[in-house]
Design a protein around this motif. Structure first.
Motif, short mmCIF file in Angstrom:
data_model
loop_
_atom_site.label_atom_id
_atom_site.label_comp_id
_atom_site.label_asym_id
_atom_site.label_seq_id
_atom_site.Cartn_x
_atom_site.Cartn_y
_atom_site.Cartn_z
N TYR A 157 -16.34 -85.84 -55.59
CA TYR A 157 -17.89 -85.05 -54.45
C TYR A 157 -18.66 -84.30 -55.64
CZ TYR A 157 -14.90 -85.19 -50.71
OH TYR A 157 -13.63 -85.70 -49.74
N GLU A 158 -20.41 -84.49 -55.36
CA GLU A 158 -20.49 -83.94 -55.72
C GLU A 158 -21.76 -82.97 -55.97
OE1 GLU A 158 -24.96 -86.18 -54.37
OE2 GLU A 158 -23.73 -88.45 -54.71
N ASP A 159 -21.03 -81.48 -54.88
CA ASP A 159 -20.59 -80.54 -54.64
C ASP A 159 -19.47 -79.47 -54.89
OD1 ASP A 159 -19.51 -80.94 -52.79
OD2 ASP A 159 -20.70 -79.89 -51.59
N ASP A 196 -22.13 -80.57 -60.36
CA ASP A 196 -23.19 -80.95 -59.40
C ASP A 196 -24.27 -80.01 -60.80
OD1 ASP A 196 -21.46 -79.32 -57.96
OD2 ASP A 196 -22.61 -78.04 -56.98
#
Length: 267
Positions: free
Chosen positions: A114-116, A185
């Motif tokens: 997940y990018e976050d 991120d």
């Protein structure tokens, strides 16, 4: 001084997530410490793959409802609770529609990180600490297990250090093998800024945070480090040695006495 109250901030706890070194430790260690006479509280994220009905989770309305601002965006904090079968240890779950609902742990269904993930870790850390304040419970030791809790030592020492709930608390970090291969991120450092956590303080770290950089930050602001598995990154252990950090080395046995003695040695 002896550690009587221990707050466990875990990334994984069995049986709510599949068995792993970390999830089994997340289950067994709080149980051992409770059996040895310690008063404990235990937290973990409410990952989207947790079956709430099977786990008998329910929302704690009096603790929910706070908004945490991360990257100039409000994120509602939802607190749920359940009891582990057999041991009956109560687990508090940190939940949020954006960060956890319908989302797995580090990676999605296709194996993409997940990018976050960085924001998720920040939300989790702040969510736990704000909830502990609401509980009016003062831990002697905070024990962090897993990368999702790696922000906690920094916040305890710099952002929450003047809070009565944490003024005299010692922080312990357990190191496991690397859980992700990518980076957090790109705005992670900016999102970390909170109260006394300023850009100057964070300048000691790379702009790009990978697992090593995140773990290094956790070590820097911990009072003690535990080698939780023989698979811990050797560079990280060397870094902890270089920092002259109190270390509890890995042994192929888990005994409450080893941990209580280590906790007590930090005071």
């Amino acid at each position: 001084m002896k550690a009587k109250k221990v707050l466990f901030i875990n990334q994984e706890i069995a049986p709510y997530v599949p068995d792993s070194e970390m999830s089994l430790m997340g289950n067994q260690l709080p149980h051992m410490m409770q059996e040895s006479g310690c008063e404990i509280r235990t937290f973990m994220p409410k990952w989207g793959n947790i079956n709430e009905r099977r786990g008998q989770l329910h929302e704690v309305i009096r603790l929910s409802g706070m908004n945490l601002i991360i990257d100039d965006t409000d994120h509602p904090l939802i607190i749920k609770v359940a009891s582990i079968p057999v041991s009956r240890i109560q687990v508090y779950f940190i939940d949020n529609d954006d960060y956890f609902m319908k989302r797995r742990m580090t990676e999605d269904e296709e194996g993409k990180e997940y990018e976050d993930n960085g924001e998720r870790a920040i939300f989790f850390a702040r969510g736990v600490l704000e909830t502990v304040k609401k509980l009016r419970w003062v831990p002697d030791v905070i024990h962090c297990q897993g990368w999702m809790s790696a922000v906690v030592p920094l916040y305890i020492k710099k952002a929450y250090h003047d809070e009565p709930s944490f003024a005299d608390t010692k922080v312990v970090t357990s190191l496991f093998s690397s859980p992700f291969k990518g980076i957090l991120d790109t705005n992670f450092k900016k999102c970390l800024e909170f109260k006394n956590v300023k850009p100057k303080l964070l300048s000691a770290y790379n702009d790009t945070f990978d697992f090593f950089e995140l773990s290094k930050m956790a070590i820097d602001y911990s009072d003690g480090v535990i080698e939780a598995t023989p698979k811990v990154n050797k560079e990280l252990m060397a870094y902890a040695d270089k920092c002259k950090m109190p270390l509890l080395r890995y042994e192929n046995r888990d005994e409450a006495g080893r941990y209580t003695a280590f906790y007590d040695s930090l005071f």
